[in-house]
Scaffold this motif. Structure first.
Motif, PDB file in Angstrom:
ATOM      1  N   ILE A 357      12.816   9.771   7.719  1.00 22.62           N
ATOM      2  CA  ILE A 357      13.121  11.083   8.022  1.00 22.62           C
ATOM      3  C   ILE A 357      14.026  11.372   6.556  1.00 22.62           C
ATOM      4  CG2 ILE A 357      13.806   9.993  10.592  1.00 22.62           C
ATOM      5  CD1 ILE A 357      16.405   9.565   9.782  1.00 22.62           C
ATOM      6  N   TYR A 358      14.445  10.508   5.277  1.00 18.24           N
ATOM      7  CA  TYR A 358      14.661  10.903   4.455  1.00 18.24           C
ATOM      8  C   TYR A 358      13.852  11.285   3.078  1.00 18.24           C
ATOM      9  CZ  TYR A 358      19.504   9.732   5.975  1.00 18.24           C
ATOM     10  OH  TYR A 358      20.535   9.164   6.832  1.00 18.24           O
ATOM     11  N   SER A 359      12.235  11.693   4.390  1.00 18.08           N
ATOM     12  CA  SER A 359      11.067  11.529   3.018  1.00 18.08           C
ATOM     13  C   SER A 359      11.172  10.978   1.530  1.00 18.08           C
ATOM     14  CB  SER A 359      11.238  13.032   2.489  1.00 18.08           C
ATOM     15  OG  SER A 359       9.214  13.312   2.739  1.00 18.08           O
ATOM     16  N   SER A 360      11.555   9.138   1.349  1.00 18.43           N
ATOM     17  CA  SER A 360      11.730   8.961   0.086  1.00 18.43           C
ATOM     18  C   SER A 360      10.426   8.421  -0.180  1.00 18.43           C
ATOM     19  CB  SER A 360      12.263   7.498   0.536  1.00 18.43           C
ATOM     20  OG  SER A 360      11.931   6.736  -0.866  1.00 18.43           O
ATOM     21  N   ASN A 361       9.789   8.961  -1.748  1.00 18.39           N
ATOM     22  CA  ASN A 361       8.994   8.852  -2.610  1.00 18.39           C
ATOM     23  C   ASN A 361       8.471   7.359  -2.666  1.00 18.39           C
ATOM     24  OD1 ASN A 361       8.025  11.566  -2.452  1.00 18.39           O
ATOM     25  ND2 ASN A 361       8.357  11.940  -4.637  1.00 18.39           N
ATOM     26  N   ILE A 362      10.180   6.943  -3.222  1.00 17.41           N
ATOM     27  CA  ILE A 362      10.321   5.580  -3.520  1.00 17.41           C
ATOM     28  C   ILE A 362       9.586   4.724  -2.063  1.00 17.41           C
ATOM     29  CG2 ILE A 362      11.397   3.370  -4.688  1.00 17.41           C
ATOM     30  CD1 ILE A 362      13.295   6.028  -5.213  1.00 17.41           C
ATOM     31  N   GLY A 363      10.427   4.928  -1.521  1.00 19.38           N
ATOM     32  CA  GLY A 363       9.609   3.992   0.168  1.00 19.38           C
ATOM     33  C   GLY A 363       8.413   3.951   0.161  1.00 19.38           C
ATOM     34  N   SER A 364       7.716   5.402   0.165  1.00 19.29           N
ATOM     35  CA  SER A 364       6.458   5.424   0.848  1.00 19.29           C
ATOM     36  C   SER A 364       5.534   4.315  -0.299  1.00 19.29           C
ATOM     37  CB  SER A 364       6.065   6.486   0.494  1.00 19.29           C
ATOM     38  OG  SER A 364       6.713   7.767   1.750  1.00 19.29           O
ATOM     39  N   ALA A 365       6.119   4.816  -1.865  1.00 17.04           N
ATOM     40  CA  ALA A 365       5.378   4.280  -2.368  1.00 17.04           C
ATOM     41  C   ALA A 365       5.081   2.056  -2.096  1.00 17.04           C
ATOM     42  CB  ALA A 365       5.796   4.777  -4.109  1.00 17.04           C
ATOM     43  N   ARG A 366       6.553   1.568  -1.410  1.00 15.42           N
ATOM     44  CA  ARG A 366       6.368   0.526  -1.739  1.00 15.42           C
ATOM     45  C   ARG A 366       5.757  -0.019  -0.461  1.00 15.42           C
ATOM     46  NH1 ARG A 366       9.453  -1.539  -5.431  1.00 15.42           N
ATOM     47  NH2 ARG A 366      11.470  -0.975  -6.922  1.00 15.42           N
ATOM     48  N   GLU A 367       5.844   1.476   0.884  1.00 15.01           N
ATOM     49  CA  GLU A 367       4.728   1.010   1.742  1.00 15.01           C
ATOM     50  C   GLU A 367       3.369   0.569   1.518  1.00 15.01           C
ATOM     51  OE1 GLU A 367       7.371   3.138   5.593  1.00 15.01           O
ATOM     52  OE2 GLU A 367       5.761   4.253   4.114  1.00 15.01           O
ATOM     53  N   ALA A 368       2.899   2.113   0.393  1.00 12.13           N
ATOM     54  CA  ALA A 368       1.398   1.721  -0.311  1.00 12.13           C
ATOM     55  C   ALA A 368       1.658   0.206  -0.786  1.00 12.13           C
ATOM     56  CB  ALA A 368       1.333   2.178  -1.328  1.00 12.13           C
ATOM     57  N   LEU A 369       2.281  -0.127  -2.124  1.00 14.54           N
ATOM     58  CA  LEU A 369       2.390  -1.393  -2.213  1.00 14.54           C
ATOM     59  C   LEU A 369       1.959  -2.855  -1.524  1.00 14.54           C
ATOM     60  CD1 LEU A 369       4.823  -1.089  -5.148  1.00 14.54           C
ATOM     61  CD2 LEU A 369       2.012  -0.879  -4.735  1.00 14.54           C
ATOM     62  N   ALA A 370       2.606  -2.613  -0.366  1.00 17.85           N
ATOM     63  CA  ALA A 370       2.214  -4.005   0.570  1.00 17.85           C
ATOM     64  C   ALA A 370       1.211  -3.884   1.147  1.00 17.85           C
ATOM     65  CB  ALA A 370       4.549  -3.857   1.809  1.00 17.85           C
ATOM     66  N   VAL A 371       0.640  -2.619   1.623  1.00 15.61           N
ATOM     67  CA  VAL A 371      -0.382  -2.657   2.339  1.00 15.61           C
ATOM     68  C   VAL A 371      -2.065  -2.712   1.102  1.00 15.61           C
ATOM     69  CG1 VAL A 371      -2.575  -1.703   3.162  1.00 15.61           C
ATOM     70  CG2 VAL A 371      -0.077  -1.298   3.845  1.00 15.61           C
ATOM     71  N   GLY A 372      -1.672  -2.464  -0.277  1.00  8.98           N
ATOM     72  CA  GLY A 372      -3.239  -2.857  -0.957  1.00  8.98           C
ATOM     73  C   GLY A 372      -3.488  -1.674  -1.683  1.00  8.98           C
ATOM     74  N   ILE A 373      -4.414  -1.434  -2.295  1.00 11.99           N
ATOM     75  CA  ILE A 373      -5.472  -0.057  -2.563  1.00 11.99           C
ATOM     76  C   ILE A 373      -6.299   0.048  -1.574  1.00 11.99           C
ATOM     77  CG2 ILE A 373      -6.849   0.448  -4.486  1.00 11.99           C
ATOM     78  CD1 ILE A 373      -5.115  -0.478  -6.262  1.00 11.99           C
ATOM     79  N   ASP A 374      -6.912  -1.137  -1.471  1.00 14.78           N
ATOM     80  CA  ASP A 374      -8.357  -1.094  -0.550  1.00 14.78           C
ATOM     81  C   ASP A 374      -7.664  -0.961   0.602  1.00 14.78           C
ATOM     82  OD1 ASP A 374     -10.106  -2.017  -2.958  1.00 14.78           O
ATOM     83  OD2 ASP A 374      -9.902  -3.775  -2.494  1.00 14.78           O
ATOM     84  N   GLY A 375      -6.615  -1.282   1.402  1.00 16.05           N
ATOM     85  CA  GLY A 375      -6.661  -1.528   3.350  1.00 16.05           C
ATOM     86  C   GLY A 375      -6.276   0.319   3.043  1.00 16.05           C
TER      87      GLY A 375
END
Length: 583
Positions: A357-375
């Motif tokens: 809801i705050y549209s955090s770029n930093i938070g979204s980046a950390r979500e992607a890091l948790a999944v990994g590039i291939d995932g």
């Protein structure tokens, strides 16, 4: 007749003798028979008969010889084209039977230059009715000596009548069929266009030809009586609302373009879709202009923060996070030479719903890091976001992505930068998050049962429930507040992406989008709106997606929800609730 005169006798006076031949065996020597006139005239008659017969035989022989000669010649193709019933096309109608395209008869003007007496006079007369006629080109046509040339296709009845009154020898009219679009530009990019020969060249018109109409026309089997109307999934009423709102929005928000789509989550039907600037298919003189583009299916854009819908769903579906998970957004995130900032940062640790809801770029980046590039890459391909969309409309662009995904690519893609896709594909992907199934979009009418036969499960039911919750929460407390419509429980996500200009991200040119779903307790429709390079409506006002694309989405839902059969419900207005679903 002289040749049939009877013999007659002449008696001479006594003592008179003439040197005529006497008929032997007669009793009277002075009696003679005169038959020379008969013999002479009879011979001339026979001669005349023979001569007459010879003349007629000569004529018939010449005709026979000409026919034989013509039989060995190549056909003359300079004459007018043969009448073609194969030029007929089926009507195109909306889901309620309203006509979107139909055939009408029209007259086309042609000339037979061999029969033109005075080319200059003919052109001068035609110019009084057709002032746009090209004098030099027409002059060369009329002086070509050909058997047939087109002068002007598809005249109006008034033009035909006025040209007839000119009385120009050597010109004529041929009845043809042309396409007429009663809705004008309202559904231009969906319905498409035909060329001067009534052949589909874009949109659903082209799709119909590709499905076998061209073969029917060529074989002469395209009889108008046998051509059933093609029924689209489009609702003309909703289409009018969408077209009206984006046209108004483009002007109101000083954008260079705008667009929107209404997508049925349950059936995969495109109920309405429009993009402006557009064109009038009845007079498509500007249809090929570079800014006349169906931006919803043929335009590629970095979709900005609308992509955070996919990032959030991805981290939930892979089991790397829950709604209670927290992500550190207290300080910028450095990746190589890049530093990731938040537009309106909170400077603290955020829960997963707060990241959304705050549209955090930093938070979204950390979500992607948790999944990994291939995932990450696999998840976007699973939702069809990075695949060329399979649908009836021919004008579909192929998304772009990095050839090799590095960590920095995954991080920027998490908040909508680094890949380009079409707005329609984004809407289809978001619809999959609302019901768990990916459905190929269709512009033809389809039932829910038919859609489920080819639908693919792409996310878990628990992910669906969580995404419905954060969408509703964002409309209640986040950037989606401008899209709320009383009674219809709207949820959604904004996206404000900086456009790439000369290889660099521009600070003053944005591509804005808003994706909305409603009603949020059981979403039926996705509405996605875009505004290309919008400006503040008034000095001092903002130009982010919430200020323009969000407002257009609100207006479309408010005006069309009842037409779509969605009943208003005020029992739990503005309440974001999480529904737990068993997997």
């Amino acid at each position: 007749m002289i040749g049939s005169l009877p013999k007659f006798k002449v008696r001479l006076p006594a003592g008179l003798a003439l040197p005529f031949r006497r008929k032997s065996g007669t009793a009277d020597a002075n009696t003679i028979v005169v038959d020379g006139a008969r013999k002479a005239t009879g011979g001339r008659t026979r001669t005349r008969v023979v001569m007459t017969m010879a003349v007629f035989l000569g004529i018939y022989a010449a005709i026979a010889g000409r026919l034989v000669w013509l039989g060995f010649q190549e056909p003359d193709n300079s004459g007018p084209p043969a009448s073609r019933v194969t030029a007929s096309r089926p009507d195109i109608v909306d889901r309620n039977g309203e006509v979107l395209a139909t055939d009408i008869k029209t007259a086309s003007l042609y000339a037979e230059p061999r029969h033109i007496v005075d080319a200059d006079e003919a052109i001068e007369k035609l110019a009084t009715v057709l002032p746009e006629i090209d004098y030099e080109q027409t002059y060369h046509k009329l002086k070509s000596g050909a058997g047939f040339v087109w002068l002007q296709r598809q005249l109006t009845p008034k033009q035909q009548a006025e040209i007839l009154q000119l009385g120009i020898p050597g010109i004529g009219f041929r009845t043809e069929k042309r396409r007429f679009y009663p809705a004008g530009s309202t559904a231009a990019y969906i319905v498409g266009l035909t060329n001067i020969d009534n052949q589909g060249i874009s949109g659903m018109e082209k799709y119909i030809d590709q499905q076998g109409l061209t073969a029917l026309q060529q074989s002469g089997l395209a009889d108008p009586k046998d051509l059933k109307p093609v029924k689209l999934s489009v609702d003309l009423r909703v289409q009018h609302v969408v077209h009206d709102e984006i046209t108004t929005g483009m002007e109101r928000f000083h954008a260079i373009a705008a667009g929107a789509v209404v997508f049925n989550i349950k059936t995969g039907e495109v109920v309405a879709m429009a993009s402006v600037p557009d064109f009038d298919p009845n007079n498509p003189y500007n249809a090929q202009d570079k800014n006349r583009l169906n931006r919803m299916s043929a335009g590629l854009y970095e979709m900005g923060s609308t992509f955070k819908s996919f990032t959030t769903a991805m981290v939930l579906d892979d089991g790397d996070a829950t709604l209670n998970s927290r992500f550190d957004a207290s300080h910028p995130l450095r990746v190589g030479r890049q530093t990731i900032h938040d537009f309106h940062g909170k400077g603290r640790v955020l829960t997963l719903p707060e990241v959304f809801i705050y549209s955090s770029n930093i938070g979204s980046a950390r979500e992607a890091l948790a999944v990994g590039i291939d995932g990450h890459r696999a998840f976007l391909h699973r939702l069809g976001i990075l695949e060329r969309m399979n649908t009836e409309l021919p004008e579909v662009a192929r998304p772009t992505e990095p050839r090799v995904w590095k960590q920095v690519n995954s991080i920027t893609i998490a908040f909508g930068h680094g890949v380009s896709t079409t707005p329609l594909q984004t809407a289809v992907g978001c619809a999959a998050l609302m019901n768990g199934f990916l459905m190929e979009p269709t512009f033809l009418k389809r039932t829910e049962q038919e859609a489920m036969e080819t639908a693919k499960r792409v996310v878990k039911d628990s992910t669906v429930a969580a995404m419905r919750y954060v969408y509703a929460l964002n409309a209640e407390k986040g950037s989606g507040r401008n899209a709320r419509v009383p009674g219809y429980r709207v949820g959604g996500k904004t996206g404000t992406a900086e456009k790439v200009v000369n290889g660099r991200y521009s600070k003053d040119k944005n591509f804005n989008a808003f994706v909305a779903a409603f009603p949020m307790d059981d979403p039926q429709y996705i509405v996605l709106t875009i505004a290309d390079e919008p400006k503040p409506e008034k000095p001092g006002m903002g130009a982010t997606a919430a200020s323009n694309a969000g407002i257009m989405a609100h207006n479309i839902i408010a005006r069309s929800a009842a037409m779509l059969g969605v009943k208003p419900d005020f029992s739990h207005e503005n309440g974001a609730t999480l529904v737990s679903l068993d997997e």
